[in-house]
Design a protein around this motif. Structure first.
Motif, PDB file in Angstrom:
ATOM      1  N   LYS A  63      19.844 -13.349 -67.455  1.00  0.00           N
ATOM      2  CA  LYS A  63      19.961 -11.884 -67.443  1.00  0.00           C
ATOM      3  C   LYS A  63      21.369 -11.443 -67.073  1.00  0.00           C
ATOM      4  O   LYS A  63      21.940 -10.527 -67.695  1.00  0.00           O
ATOM      5  N   TYR A  88      14.932 -19.895 -75.293  1.00  0.00           N
ATOM      6  CA  TYR A  88      16.114 -19.024 -75.390  1.00  0.00           C
ATOM      7  C   TYR A  88      16.947 -19.390 -76.613  1.00  0.00           C
ATOM      8  O   TYR A  88      17.544 -18.515 -77.253  1.00  0.00           O
ATOM      9  N   TYR A  92      14.889 -15.644 -78.183  1.00  0.00           N
ATOM     10  CA  TYR A  92      14.201 -14.801 -77.203  1.00  0.00           C
ATOM     11  C   TYR A  92      15.205 -14.338 -76.148  1.00  0.00           C
ATOM     12  O   TYR A  92      16.063 -15.102 -75.709  1.00  0.00           O
ATOM     13  N   THR A  93      15.086 -13.095 -75.720  1.00  0.00           N
ATOM     14  CA  THR A  93      15.945 -12.580 -74.657  1.00  0.00           C
ATOM     15  C   THR A  93      15.377 -12.970 -73.301  1.00  0.00           C
ATOM     16  O   THR A  93      14.228 -13.412 -73.180  1.00  0.00           O
ATOM     17  N   ASP A  95      14.577 -10.917 -70.912  1.00  0.00           N
ATOM     18  CA  ASP A  95      13.452 -10.013 -70.619  1.00  0.00           C
ATOM     19  C   ASP A  95      12.181 -10.461 -71.333  1.00  0.00           C
ATOM     20  O   ASP A  95      11.093 -10.426 -70.753  1.00  0.00           O
ATOM     21  N   SER A  96      12.309 -10.863 -72.595  1.00  0.00           N
ATOM     22  CA  SER A  96      11.118 -11.282 -73.328  1.00  0.00           C
ATOM     23  C   SER A  96      10.560 -12.577 -72.756  1.00  0.00           C
ATOM     24  O   SER A  96       9.340 -12.756 -72.700  1.00  0.00           O
ATOM     25  N   LEU A  97      11.420 -13.489 -72.284  1.00  0.00           N
ATOM     26  CA  LEU A  97      10.937 -14.713 -71.644  1.00  0.00           C
ATOM     27  C   LEU A  97      10.179 -14.396 -70.359  1.00  0.00           C
ATOM     28  O   LEU A  97       9.139 -14.995 -70.071  1.00  0.00           O
ATOM     29  N   GLN A  98      10.694 -13.440 -69.593  1.00  0.00           N
ATOM     30  CA  GLN A  98      10.006 -13.045 -68.364  1.00  0.00           C
ATOM     31  C   GLN A  98       8.632 -12.474 -68.679  1.00  0.00           C
ATOM     32  O   GLN A  98       7.642 -12.805 -68.007  1.00  0.00           O
ATOM     33  N   LYS A  99       8.536 -11.651 -69.712  1.00  0.00           N
ATOM     34  CA  LYS A  99       7.245 -11.082 -70.102  1.00  0.00           C
ATOM     35  C   LYS A  99       6.291 -12.162 -70.587  1.00  0.00           C
ATOM     36  O   LYS A  99       5.090 -12.136 -70.286  1.00  0.00           O
ATOM     37  N   ILE A 100       6.798 -13.125 -71.349  1.00  0.00           N
ATOM     38  CA  ILE A 100       5.957 -14.218 -71.847  1.00  0.00           C
ATOM     39  C   ILE A 100       5.386 -15.017 -70.682  1.00  0.00           C
ATOM     40  O   ILE A 100       4.174 -15.270 -70.623  1.00  0.00           O
ATOM     41  N   SER A 103       2.696 -13.265 -68.811  1.00  0.00           N
ATOM     42  CA  SER A 103       1.441 -13.088 -69.553  1.00  0.00           C
ATOM     43  C   SER A 103       0.591 -14.351 -69.592  1.00  0.00           C
ATOM     44  O   SER A 103      -0.583 -14.291 -69.929  1.00  0.00           O
ATOM     45  N   TYR A 160       4.799 -20.106 -79.311  1.00  0.00           N
ATOM     46  CA  TYR A 160       6.036 -19.346 -79.112  1.00  0.00           C
ATOM     47  C   TYR A 160       7.222 -19.964 -79.854  1.00  0.00           C
ATOM     48  O   TYR A 160       8.209 -19.270 -80.121  1.00  0.00           O
TER      49      TYR A 160
END
Length: 763
Positions: A63, A88, A92-93, A95-100, A103, A160
């Motif tokens: 980040k 990465y 994937y950004t 932020d998107s990795l953190q969301k993945i 989840s 993913y």
């Protein structure tokens, strides 16, 4: 300080590096030199270490780099660093990795278990419903492995990494990538830079004693951190001129931590990796070490906290990263990465099956139901792999995509279970008392696409069920089955010929049915059964009656849904059962102390030989809002026509109890199991369950019913009840205890306040 000044000593060691440095200094300190600008832009390498859950902190480092406008040109990763770095590298950004990661259900992923709603309907009766489950192979019992085979983590990685499924050379990913594994046969470091990306990441992530090794070609691979936990040499060899590292691995214990055997053993096991790290970090220009103290390496759901630790550790370097990015851009603009995340589907030229001996290619392809030359997306392939795994044929089943020449091949890799499974447990509750549970499932014994299920409860109140199912289509959606069912249950109070007392219900039912599977969690069936039902009096009758017997032919349509995520203490899902049946009495018998009289439709006596119909609907829905509470809402509806309350047990259901104990039980908290015979009812129930701590629950349940008892022809009674209980999920199964209160004006034989207890898995 200029962001390039700290690089000067290392760049002097390499002439090419020195030239790059000279060009950068030229940009930062312009002089009046008439020369052509050097166009070669130095490359940034990013090294992400292993460290269990602590590796999630790498996202925080990414980040800060993103905010500074600095993107790596090469990435290497080990263990958890291979997951972060591998994804990465696809685009994937952070932020998107953190969301993945937030989840994901890490308890499921890092285990051999799957949610029950991923198990095919016919297998749900066995799933997580026994204290012991043993495979049988060649008449031998096979002890199951305690290691995690990676079923869940591999299919999650494949989901993913789907946009790169057709890329077998990791240098051709949007950001070139490499990860490290350890071959435990030769105990050598293996650079994983080609092949199927999820396999490479899974091999690098395979922690010894937790995950099984992954076989790739002739290699048997475990976690790369056994030898190299920080791959700086590799990123330099890939072409990196400037190396940034994020390290969350083991740092070694001081003397005060080496007073216990586990601490000493961990220190010994990590000697080689620690020594290697000391050498590897010498090549790094910027080393970031997030503070992950007091956070467990096994606590993968601490995503936000770990990302924040990584972010805070990298934040002091943000300005340096920004200046470095600006200086690099002055030399040359960084090439934009290719956007492959928009890849939605592939068309496969061929489908191959590997590892199968028991189940034929035709059986597996029939369930998979994917044909060559058709478009396949990641949702479809994931759904079909879950369907295959949910059939309980395999210890593990996954897919790989192999580019070969101009073709794309879908490979299904299987590790089969033995076709026979043995299940066992013990059970006790107030209604059934103690019993031994014994079950067995055998597949493909007599014919292909056949399943034999046997289940029994051995005790004073027994139950036995034998079912033979033969699928009749390639996709194994439609099946014909033959079954035998016995049970012996207690009805605590029944009114017969003016007498009241406890009665034993003994039933034997053979039947045939046609079944249709509707997805994983739905089943429809049409059946014809011959029901031989007996009521044996457990008291001395005033009219010397001993027992009643009667034989019915019943045709039934049944629609069932079971989407619960867990059989015991579920968090979400629905369980629904709707049945409509038509029945006709064929013969009956009445036995007293001195005689036995048989009846049929010509000599019917006091029995009713008219056809009657039954409708029963039952539903329970569970949902969990944010927090620890799970809520339940549900209800039951029952309607029976032409009921004969004097002699025909098939004409009424039995209300009461916390759980159903046979096919004609309708649970109602506040009353004993099978306490009230009913022929019509409608009611609702609601409650909540709170997990106080791991595996320990407290719960509350309340219900209200309007009923018409079996011994009345009109009018309704209103019943209310509630209960408060506690439960614990133990190694022998669920343990449930509680108190309940039931309000019923006609109840004169039982106390309003009752207790209940249930121990172990049941059948």
């Amino acid at each position: 300080m200029n962001p390039l000044t700290c690089l000067f000593p290392r760049f002097l060691k390499n002439p090419l590096s020195f030239i790059c440095l000279f060009c950068l200094v030229f940009i930062f300190y312009p002089v009046n030199i008439k020369a052509q600008k050097v166009q070669t832009r130095p490359h940034i390498g990013l090294v992400l270490s292993g460290g269990g859950a602590h590796g999630i902190a790498h996202i925080g480092v990414l980040k800060v780099m993103e905010e500074a406008g600095l993107r790596p040109d090469y990435i290497t990763g080990v263990s958890m660093g291979s997951i972060i770095g591998g994804l990465y590298s696809l685009g994937y950004t952070a932020d998107s990795l953190q969301k993945i990661l937030k989840s994901l259900n890490w308890k499921i992923i890092l285990s051999n278990k799957i949610p029950e709603n991923k198990v095919i309907f016919l297998e749900k009766c066995h799933f997580s419903n026994s204290a012991v489950s043993l495979p049988l192979a060649l008449r031998k019992v096979v002890l199951p492995s305690g290691l995690i085979n990676g079923q869940q983590v591999e299919n999650t990685l494949s989901f993913y990494a789907w946009p790169a499924a057709d890329i077998s050379d990791f240098s051709k990913l949007p950001i070139p990538f490499l990860c490290i594994g350890t071959d435990i046969i030769s105990y050598k470091k293996i650079d994983l830079k080609t092949g199927y990306l999820p396999d490479a990441i899974r091999a690098s992530f395979s922690v010894p004693s937790i995950f099984t090794p992954l076989k790739i070609d002739t290699l048997l691979l475990l976690d790369g951190g056994l030898i190299r936990n920080f791959a700086a040499s590799e990123v330099r060899d890939m072409g990196a001129d400037i190396i940034i590292g994020s390290y969350v691995g083991f740092n070694g214990y001081k003397a005060d931590k080496l007073q216990t055997l586990p601490g000493i053993m961990e220190q010994i096991a990590m000697f080689r990796g620690l020594d290697d790290f000391e050498e590897e970090k010498k090549m790094v220009d910027v080393l970031i070490k997030p503070n992950t103290d007091k956070l467990s390496i096994f606590q993968f759901d601490n995503v936000d906290s770990l990302v924040e630790r990584g972010y805070l550790a990298a934040l002091p370097f943000k300005e340096y990263f920004r200046k470095l990015a600006d200086s690099l851009d002055r030399i040359g603009v960084q090439k934009p990465i290719e956007n492959i995340l928009n890849k939605k589907s592939y068309t496969f030229n061929r489908i191959e099956i590997t590892g199968n001996k028991i189940y034929s290619d035709e059986q597996i392809l029939g369930v998979l139901d994917i044909k060559p030359e058709t478009k396949v997306d990641k949702f479809l392939i994931t759904d079909r792999i879950e369907l295959l795994f949910g059939k309980a044929w395999f210890d593990k089943v996954k897919y790989r995509v192999i580019p070969r020449n101009d073709s794309l091949i879908l490979v299904i890799d299987c590790i089969e279970k033995p076709p026979a499974m043995l299940y066992g447990s013990v059970h006790y509750d107030n209604s059934l008392l103690s019993g031994l549970i014994f079950k067995m499932s055998v597949k493909n014994l007599l014919t292909q696409r056949s399943v034999i299920n046997f289940g029994s409860r051995i005790g004073q109140y027994y139950r036995v069920e034998l079912n033979y199912l033969q699928f009749i289509d390639r996709n194994q959606i439609f099946g014909l089955s033959a079954k035998l069912y016995f049970d012996n249950a207690l009805i605590p109070l029944l009114d017969l010929r003016g007498d009241k007392g406890a009665v034993i219900s003994r039933n034997f039912t053979p039947g045939l049915s046609f079944n249709q599977r509707l997805g994983l969690n739905n089943m429809m069936s049409i059946s014809a059964n011959y029901e031989m039902l007996n009521l044996v009096l457990h008291y001395i009758s005033n009219v010397n009656l001993k027992n009643l017997s009667y034989n019915y032919i019943t045709a039934t349509y049944d629609y069932q849904v079971n989407s619960l995520d867990a059989k015991h203490f579920p968090n979400k899902g629905t369980i629904l059962d709707i049945s409509v049946s038509a029945s006709k009495l064929q013969s009956a018998g009445l036995k007293t102390d001195s005689s036995k009289v048989d009846f049929d439709w010509k000599n019917h006596g006091e029995f009713t030989f008219n056809r009657f119909y039954t409708f029963h609907g039952s539903v329970n829905h569970y949902f969990t809002p944010p927090g620890r509470l799970t809520f339940l809402f549900g209800g039951d509806v029952l309607l029976i026509t032409n009921s004969d309350s004097v002699s025909a047990q098939n004409n009424f259901y039995l209300l009461g109890g916390v759980e159903s104990i046979n096919k004609r039980s309708i649970p109602m908290v506040g009353f004993q199991s099978n306490e009230i015979p009913v022929k019509k009812l409608a009611g609702v129930r609601a409650g909540f369950d709170m997990q106080v701590f791991e595996n320990f629950h407290v719960n509350f349940l309340a219900n209200i019913f309007a009923i018409q008892e079996a011994n009345r022809d009109n009018g309704f009674s209103f019943l209310t009840g509630f209960g408060l209980g506690a439960g614990y999920m133990s190694i022998i199964g669920p343990i449930k205890i509680g108190l309940m209160y039931g309000n019923y004006k006609r109840e004169v034989y039982f106390n309003k306040i009752k207790s209940y207890i249930s121990i172990g898995y049941n059948f």
